[in-house]
Write a protein that holds these residues in place. Structure first.
Motif, PDB file in Angstrom:
ATOM      1  N   HIS A   4       0.872  -1.280   0.067  1.00 27.44           N
ATOM      2  CA  HIS A   4      -0.014   0.005  -0.007  1.00 27.44           C
ATOM      3  C   HIS A   4       0.877   1.118  -0.049  1.00 27.44           C
ATOM      4  O   HIS A   4       0.358   2.395   0.203  1.00 27.44           O
ATOM      5  N   ASP A   6       2.515   2.889  -2.489  1.00 28.71           N
ATOM      6  CA  ASP A   6       2.020   3.867  -3.511  1.00 28.71           C
ATOM      7  C   ASP A   6       0.832   4.679  -3.037  1.00 28.71           C
ATOM      8  O   ASP A   6       0.782   5.789  -3.494  1.00 28.71           O
ATOM      9  N   GLU A   7      -0.139   3.792  -2.415  1.00 30.89           N
ATOM     10  CA  GLU A   7      -1.471   4.608  -2.205  1.00 30.89           C
ATOM     11  C   GLU A   7      -1.110   5.570  -1.093  1.00 30.89           C
ATOM     12  O   GLU A   7      -1.726   6.688  -0.899  1.00 30.89           O
ATOM     13  N   ARG A   9       1.528   7.242  -0.770  1.00 30.44           N
ATOM     14  CA  ARG A   9       2.161   8.271  -1.017  1.00 30.44           C
ATOM     15  C   ARG A   9       1.501   9.218  -2.032  1.00 30.44           C
ATOM     16  O   ARG A   9       1.839  10.323  -1.952  1.00 30.44           O
ATOM     17  N   SER A  10       0.449   8.611  -2.653  1.00 37.01           N
ATOM     18  CA  SER A  10      -0.262   9.291  -3.394  1.00 37.01           C
ATOM     19  C   SER A  10      -1.405  10.255  -2.762  1.00 37.01           C
ATOM     20  O   SER A  10      -1.645  11.321  -3.141  1.00 37.01           O
ATOM     21  N   LEU A  11      -1.185  10.111  -1.323  1.00 35.29           N
ATOM     22  CA  LEU A  11      -2.164  10.920  -0.337  1.00 35.29           C
ATOM     23  C   LEU A  11      -1.176  11.869   0.424  1.00 35.29           C
ATOM     24  O   LEU A  11      -1.415  12.523   1.351  1.00 35.29           O
ATOM     25  N   ASP A  12       0.013  11.870  -0.357  1.00 38.43           N
ATOM     26  CA  ASP A  12       1.155  12.796   0.404  1.00 38.43           C
ATOM     27  C   ASP A  12       1.603  12.268   1.775  1.00 38.43           C
ATOM     28  O   ASP A  12       1.586  13.076   2.676  1.00 38.43           O
ATOM     29  N   ARG A 125      -6.173   9.909   4.033  1.00 40.28           N
ATOM     30  CA  ARG A 125      -6.973  10.331   2.946  1.00 40.28           C
ATOM     31  C   ARG A 125      -7.787  11.718   3.667  1.00 40.28           C
ATOM     32  O   ARG A 125      -8.015  12.742   2.731  1.00 40.28           O
TER      33      ARG A 125
END
Lengths: 132, 41
Positions: A4, A6-7, A9-12, A125
């Protein structure tokens, strides 16, 4: 957690892990799992004690939920290595934010009771939405 | 307000690659998800 990363990191949101055991254990774990995020060595359990993470007792081994967790781990291809010097120490998961804020806290109650990744992601998130 | 983050912020631990890092640096600029492993493996 590595599945998880990458997930998050996509949320900073960055990712890190803290483990028991010495550098030898940690290096072997890092090599075997292929994780690239920071992995800290807390041989003296300083961080574990600071957040009040508990220890299990041997009776926990007999709990039904522990048997289920072991079965789940085995099925998922996970195996347990040599036990370290604190085999009864429990783990958990935190999501922490600037300003020394706790976005999410999960302290395991027994073996196999891991922090739900979906809940950790949900807190990241919510923070991303509030900041963004 | 007392938080777990404030309990950990000044703790310094070695990272497996060798550097000693003050944990507070991990969340000084953005959130961080930290897993406390029960064992390696």
């Amino acid at each position: 957690m590595r599945d998880h990363e990458d997930e998050f990191r996509s949320l900073d949101c960055d990712v890190a892990a803290i483990g028991l055991g010495d550098r030898h254990y940690a290096e072997a774990f890092r090599e075997e799992t292929g994780i690239t995020f920071p992995l800290f060595i807390d041989d003296d359990r300083l961080a574990y004690k600071a957040v009040g993470m508990g220890s299990a007792n041997l009776l926990h081994l007999l709990r039904k939920d522990n048997a289920k967790a072991r079965h789940r781990a085995k099925k998922g291809g996970h195996s347990q290595h040599r036990l370290g010097k604190n085999p009864l120490q429990l783990g958990g998961g935190l999501v922490l934010a600037p300003g020394d804020r706790d976005l999410y806290v999960y302290l395991s109650e027994t073996f196999g009771d891991n922090a739900p990744i979906e809940d950790m992601l949900a807190s990241a998130r919510a923070e991303a939405s509030a900041v963004g | 307000m007392e938080t777990l983050a404030s309990d950990l912020v000044d703790l310094v631990l070695p990272e497996v690659q060798g550097d000693y890092i003050r944990l507070g640096e991990l969340w000084s600029e953005r959130p961080v998800a930290i897993v406390f492993l029960r064992h390696y493996g």
